[in-house]
Design an enzyme around this catalytic site. Structure first.
Site, PDB file in Angstrom:
ATOM      1  CG  LEU A  42      -2.062   0.999   1.270  1.00  0.00           C
ATOM      2  CD1 LEU A  42      -2.997   0.804   0.073  1.00  0.00           C
ATOM      3  CD2 LEU A  42      -2.845   0.860   2.565  1.00  0.00           C
ATOM      4  CG  ASP A  43       1.414   3.398  -3.708  1.00  0.00           C
ATOM      5  OD1 ASP A  43       2.190   2.422  -3.726  1.00  0.00           O
ATOM      6  OD2 ASP A  43       0.831   3.833  -4.707  1.00  0.00           O
ATOM      7  N   PRO A  44       2.760   4.813   0.335  1.00  0.00           N
ATOM      8  CG  PRO A  44       5.030   5.303   0.681  1.00  0.00           C
ATOM      9  CD  PRO A  44       4.087   4.659  -0.305  1.00  0.00           C
ATOM     10  CB  ALA A  46      -2.703   4.584  -0.251  1.00  0.00           C
TER      11      ALA A  46
END
Length: 318
Positions: A42-44, A46
């Site tokens: 999960l992207d930073p 997000a």
């Protein structure tokens, strides 16, 4: 400690840092050392559901990568960035602002099986190099289109500040906005239920292009990953408190929670012993497919059944 901790990942934290936070909480509580991994990056930028696997559950972490995801995301219209989110630099701009009716009209075009070009800033590899590394080095990154499935693309029931939420699509009469609401909007918030490999940033870009403008993701929150949602997720603060209080097990979901979407096969002790020895069970009256084999409700193995024959896909040591 075999099972799942579901983090409600905060903004700015990477998935690897989430794993590190769980390891730290385990150390603070004096728990036995156990293998820890995450069930999907999960992207930073997000927030939301980040499943963390502990012990034997790490054998199932890769399976979550193949599962569906649900995201809430906001598309800001008027600017497109090179990263397709807030982190990048602006590479295109437009004065066009779509109306809610126009947005509602294009959403069906992005539902079902669609073709999508991933963002240049992604972890995909190009000639052995990560695309985002090449992009950051100033190189042109050209990624091939891929097929992904968007199961549903609907309005988010809440309204983000400064945005207009879209109407729910129904089979009844089309939604008509109230007087004064059909002006162009700066941003809109949507909920997408998508398959493995779908990039929400690309989806936002393509929706904006279909509306004759440009846009990028200004808010992204994952509300479901495979069988896990926010209902059992805990914050980093609660994780830390539970570690120090030695109550992490109160938040631990069983290993089988990661397999709630498949049927279970109850074994006899002899059958369980045979599977542990790597033998194939024959003559089992059960439907073909992947199944969780259990003995007295304790998971024994992830198995595949074909024509009554049961073979181990992944065994568990519980």
């Amino acid at each position: 400690m075999h099972g799942w901790l579901i983090l409600d990942k905060p903004l700015g934290l990477g998935s690897t840092q989430g794993v590190a936070a769980v390891k730290r909480a385990l150390r603070d509580g004096g728990y036995s050392k156990v293998k820890v991994g995450h069930g999907g990056t999960l992207d930073p930028l997000a927030t939301g559901v980040l499943p963390i696997a502990l012990g034997e559950a790490t054998k199932l972490a890769g399976r979550l990568l193949d599962g569906d995801k649900v995201y809430e995301f906001t598309v800001g219209f008027g600017e497109e960035t090179d990263t397709l989110d807030l982190e990048g630099r602006v590479i295109a701009s437009s004065d066009v602002r779509p109306t809610v009716v126009q947005v509602a009209a294009v959403l069906p075009r992005f539902t079902g099986l669609i073709e999508q070009v991933p963002p240049a800033y992604s972890a995909l590899k190009v000639d052995g190099e990560r695309a985002y590394d090449l992009a950051r080095a100033g190189e042109e990154v050209v990624l091939a289109s891929r097929s992904v499935r968007v199961h549903s693309l609907l309005r988010h029931p809440g309204v983000e500040p400064g945005s207009v939420s879209l109407p729910e699509r129904t089979s009844a009469a089309p939604w008509i906005p109230a007087q004064g609401r059909d002006d162009g909007v700066k941003q809109v918030t949507l909920t997408a239920h998508v398959s493995k490999g779908t990039y929400i940033r690309s989806l936002a870009r393509d929706i904006a292009h279909a509306l004759g403008t440009v846009g990028h993701v200004t808010h992204l929150r994952r509300t479901r990953a495979g069988p896990f949602d926010l209902s059992r997720a805990i914050s980093l603060d609660k994780l830390s408190e539970a570690g120090k209080a030695r109550t992490l097990e109160h938040h631990l979901l069983p290993l089988g929670a990661g397999l709630d979407d498949i049927p279970a096969l109850s074994l006899t002790p002899d059958q369980a012993g045979a599977l542990r020895q790597g033998r194939v069970l024959a003559g089992i009256d059960a439907a073909d497919g992947v199944t969780l084999a259990t003995l007295d409700d304790v998971p024994q193995a992830l198995v595949e059944i074909v024509g009554g024959a049961v073979r181990v896909v992944r065994g568990f040591n519980l």
